[in-house]
Design a protein around this motif. Sequence first.
Motif, PDB file in Angstrom:
ATOM      1  N   ALA A  69     -14.987  90.634  57.277  1.00  0.00           N
ATOM      2  CA  ALA A  69     -14.174  89.977  58.307  1.00  0.00           C
ATOM      3  C   ALA A  69     -12.713  90.016  57.876  1.00  0.00           C
ATOM      4  O   ALA A  69     -12.289  89.250  57.024  1.00  0.00           O
ATOM      5  N   THR A  70     -11.971  90.967  58.464  1.00  0.00           N
ATOM      6  CA  THR A  70     -10.542  91.057  58.209  1.00  0.00           C
ATOM      7  C   THR A  70      -9.829  91.045  59.556  1.00  0.00           C
ATOM      8  O   THR A  70     -10.470  91.036  60.604  1.00  0.00           O
ATOM      9  N   SER A  71      -8.520  91.107  59.535  1.00  0.00           N
ATOM     10  CA  SER A  71      -7.770  91.109  60.789  1.00  0.00           C
ATOM     11  C   SER A  71      -7.973  92.397  61.583  1.00  0.00           C
ATOM     12  O   SER A  71      -7.736  92.437  62.785  1.00  0.00           O
ATOM     13  N   GLY A  72      -8.467  93.452  60.939  1.00  0.00           N
ATOM     14  CA  GLY A  72      -8.650  94.719  61.623  1.00  0.00           C
ATOM     15  C   GLY A  72     -10.088  95.178  61.766  1.00  0.00           C
ATOM     16  O   GLY A  72     -10.368  96.129  62.481  1.00  0.00           O
ATOM     17  N   LEU A  73     -11.025  94.501  61.077  1.00  0.00           N
ATOM     18  CA  LEU A  73     -12.408  94.979  61.044  1.00  0.00           C
ATOM     19  C   LEU A  73     -13.390  93.819  60.973  1.00  0.00           C
ATOM     20  O   LEU A  73     -13.180  92.855  60.241  1.00  0.00           O
ATOM     21  N   SER A  74     -14.472  93.942  61.734  1.00  0.00           N
ATOM     22  CA  SER A  74     -15.581  93.000  61.664  1.00  0.00           C
ATOM     23  C   SER A  74     -16.871  93.783  61.536  1.00  0.00           C
ATOM     24  O   SER A  74     -17.121  94.703  62.316  1.00  0.00           O
ATOM     25  N   VAL A  75     -17.676  93.438  60.518  1.00  0.00           N
ATOM     26  CA  VAL A  75     -19.010  94.010  60.362  1.00  0.00           C
ATOM     27  C   VAL A  75     -19.981  92.839  60.308  1.00  0.00           C
ATOM     28  O   VAL A  75     -19.888  91.992  59.426  1.00  0.00           O
ATOM     29  N   ILE A  76     -20.873  92.810  61.287  1.00  0.00           N
ATOM     30  CA  ILE A  76     -21.828  91.711  61.407  1.00  0.00           C
ATOM     31  C   ILE A  76     -23.237  92.271  61.420  1.00  0.00           C
ATOM     32  O   ILE A  76     -23.516  93.252  62.115  1.00  0.00           O
ATOM     33  N   GLN A  77     -24.119  91.665  60.641  1.00  0.00           N
ATOM     34  CA  GLN A  77     -25.543  91.969  60.750  1.00  0.00           C
ATOM     35  C   GLN A  77     -26.139  90.890  61.625  1.00  0.00           C
ATOM     36  O   GLN A  77     -25.888  89.698  61.416  1.00  0.00           O
ATOM     37  N   GLU A  78     -26.922  91.307  62.629  1.00  0.00           N
ATOM     38  CA  GLU A  78     -27.536  90.346  63.545  1.00  0.00           C
ATOM     39  C   GLU A  78     -29.040  90.511  63.557  1.00  0.00           C
ATOM     40  O   GLU A  78     -29.565  91.615  63.425  1.00  0.00           O
ATOM     41  N   ARG A  79     -29.710  89.373  63.725  1.00  0.00           N
ATOM     42  CA  ARG A  79     -31.168  89.318  63.861  1.00  0.00           C
ATOM     43  C   ARG A  79     -31.442  88.797  65.258  1.00  0.00           C
ATOM     44  O   ARG A  79     -31.012  87.687  65.614  1.00  0.00           O
ATOM     45  N   VAL A  80     -32.156  89.594  66.058  1.00  0.00           N
ATOM     46  CA  VAL A  80     -32.427  89.255  67.455  1.00  0.00           C
ATOM     47  C   VAL A  80     -33.948  89.211  67.642  1.00  0.00           C
ATOM     48  O   VAL A  80     -34.613  90.249  67.580  1.00  0.00           O
ATOM     49  N   PRO A  81     -34.522  88.015  67.860  1.00  0.00           N
ATOM     50  CA  PRO A  81     -35.969  87.908  68.042  1.00  0.00           C
ATOM     51  C   PRO A  81     -36.449  88.620  69.319  1.00  0.00           C
ATOM     52  O   PRO A  81     -35.656  88.902  70.226  1.00  0.00           O
ATOM     53  N   ALA A  82     -37.732  88.858  69.387  1.00  0.00           N
ATOM     54  CA  ALA A  82     -38.342  89.480  70.561  1.00  0.00           C
ATOM     55  C   ALA A  82     -37.954  88.716  71.820  1.00  0.00           C
ATOM     56  O   ALA A  82     -37.989  87.486  71.851  1.00  0.00           O
ATOM     57  N   GLY A  83     -37.536  89.454  72.848  1.00  0.00           N
ATOM     58  CA  GLY A  83     -37.194  88.861  74.135  1.00  0.00           C
ATOM     59  C   GLY A  83     -35.793  88.294  74.247  1.00  0.00           C
ATOM     60  O   GLY A  83     -35.357  87.913  75.332  1.00  0.00           O
ATOM     61  N   ALA A  84     -35.051  88.219  73.142  1.00  0.00           N
ATOM     62  CA  ALA A  84     -33.700  87.638  73.176  1.00  0.00           C
ATOM     63  C   ALA A  84     -32.680  88.688  73.622  1.00  0.00           C
ATOM     64  O   ALA A  84     -32.906  89.896  73.502  1.00  0.00           O
ATOM     65  N   GLN A  85     -31.548  88.195  74.134  1.00  0.00           N
ATOM     66  CA  GLN A  85     -30.496  89.092  74.597  1.00  0.00           C
ATOM     67  C   GLN A  85     -29.162  88.377  74.597  1.00  0.00           C
ATOM     68  O   GLN A  85     -29.101  87.160  74.606  1.00  0.00           O
ATOM     69  N   GLU A  86     -28.097  89.169  74.598  1.00  0.00           N
ATOM     70  CA  GLU A  86     -26.775  88.592  74.759  1.00  0.00           C
ATOM     71  C   GLU A  86     -26.400  88.674  76.235  1.00  0.00           C
ATOM     72  O   GLU A  86     -27.050  89.371  77.009  1.00  0.00           O
ATOM     73  N   VAL A  87     -25.360  87.956  76.624  1.00  0.00           N
ATOM     74  CA  VAL A  87     -24.899  88.013  78.008  1.00  0.00           C
ATOM     75  C   VAL A  87     -24.100  89.291  78.208  1.00  0.00           C
ATOM     76  O   VAL A  87     -23.487  89.819  77.269  1.00  0.00           O
ATOM     77  N   ARG A  88     -24.091  89.791  79.434  1.00  0.00           N
ATOM     78  CA  ARG A  88     -23.317  90.989  79.753  1.00  0.00           C
ATOM     79  C   ARG A  88     -21.837  90.616  79.672  1.00  0.00           C
ATOM     80  O   ARG A  88     -21.418  89.593  80.213  1.00  0.00           O
ATOM     81  N   HIS A  89     -21.053  91.452  78.981  1.00  0.00           N
ATOM     82  CA  HIS A  89     -19.651  91.127  78.742  1.00  0.00           C
ATOM     83  C   HIS A  89     -18.869  92.400  78.405  1.00  0.00           C
ATOM     84  O   HIS A  89     -19.440  93.481  78.308  1.00  0.00           O
ATOM     85  N   PHE A  90     -17.567  92.229  78.191  1.00  0.00           N
ATOM     86  CA  PHE A  90     -16.736  93.313  77.670  1.00  0.00           C
ATOM     87  C   PHE A  90     -15.640  92.708  76.817  1.00  0.00           C
ATOM     88  O   PHE A  90     -15.436  91.497  76.803  1.00  0.00           O
ATOM     89  N   HIS A  91     -14.931  93.558  76.101  1.00  0.00           N
ATOM     90  CA  HIS A  91     -13.825  93.151  75.252  1.00  0.00           C
ATOM     91  C   HIS A  91     -12.577  93.923  75.689  1.00  0.00           C
ATOM     92  O   HIS A  91     -12.644  95.141  75.868  1.00  0.00           O
ATOM     93  N   HIS A  92     -11.470  93.223  75.861  1.00  0.00           N
ATOM     94  CA  HIS A  92     -10.225  93.879  76.275  1.00  0.00           C
ATOM     95  C   HIS A  92      -9.713  94.848  75.210  1.00  0.00           C
ATOM     96  O   HIS A  92      -9.230  95.929  75.524  1.00  0.00           O
TER      97      HIS A  92
END
Length: 115
Positions: free
Chosen positions: A26-49
């Motif tokens: 996590a720096t001002s120019g870079l983000s690396v995230i490991q995520e664990r998503v259980p069966a059936g889970a989802q994120e909301v539809r979105h975008f980034h400017h």
Amino acid sequence: MSKVVSTDNSEHYQWGEVCDGWHLAATSGLSVIQERVPAGAQEVRHFHHFSEQFFYILQGQAQLEVAGKVLSLTAGQGVHVSANTPHQLKNVSSEILNILVISTPPSHGDRVILE
């Protein structure tokens, strides 16, 4: 100073009530995230400017909708999502999904939710 990072020693957070994330970098120019998503889970539809992202599947199967196109991904596969591109990640399988989400610049604070 460089250090070895893992989910054991990185900042943890929860999202979507059942999903986990760890900030591996996590720096001002870079983000690396490991995520664990259980069966059936989802994120909301979105975008980034400003942020572009790369989603890389470590384990499991993901469905990633990118600008209306649905992509199926398995372990060892990834997809680049440009800034200003609507997207949504889902775990439509019966197994846990583990992914890396790499963003530049970091996407926190740069998220527009689409209904």
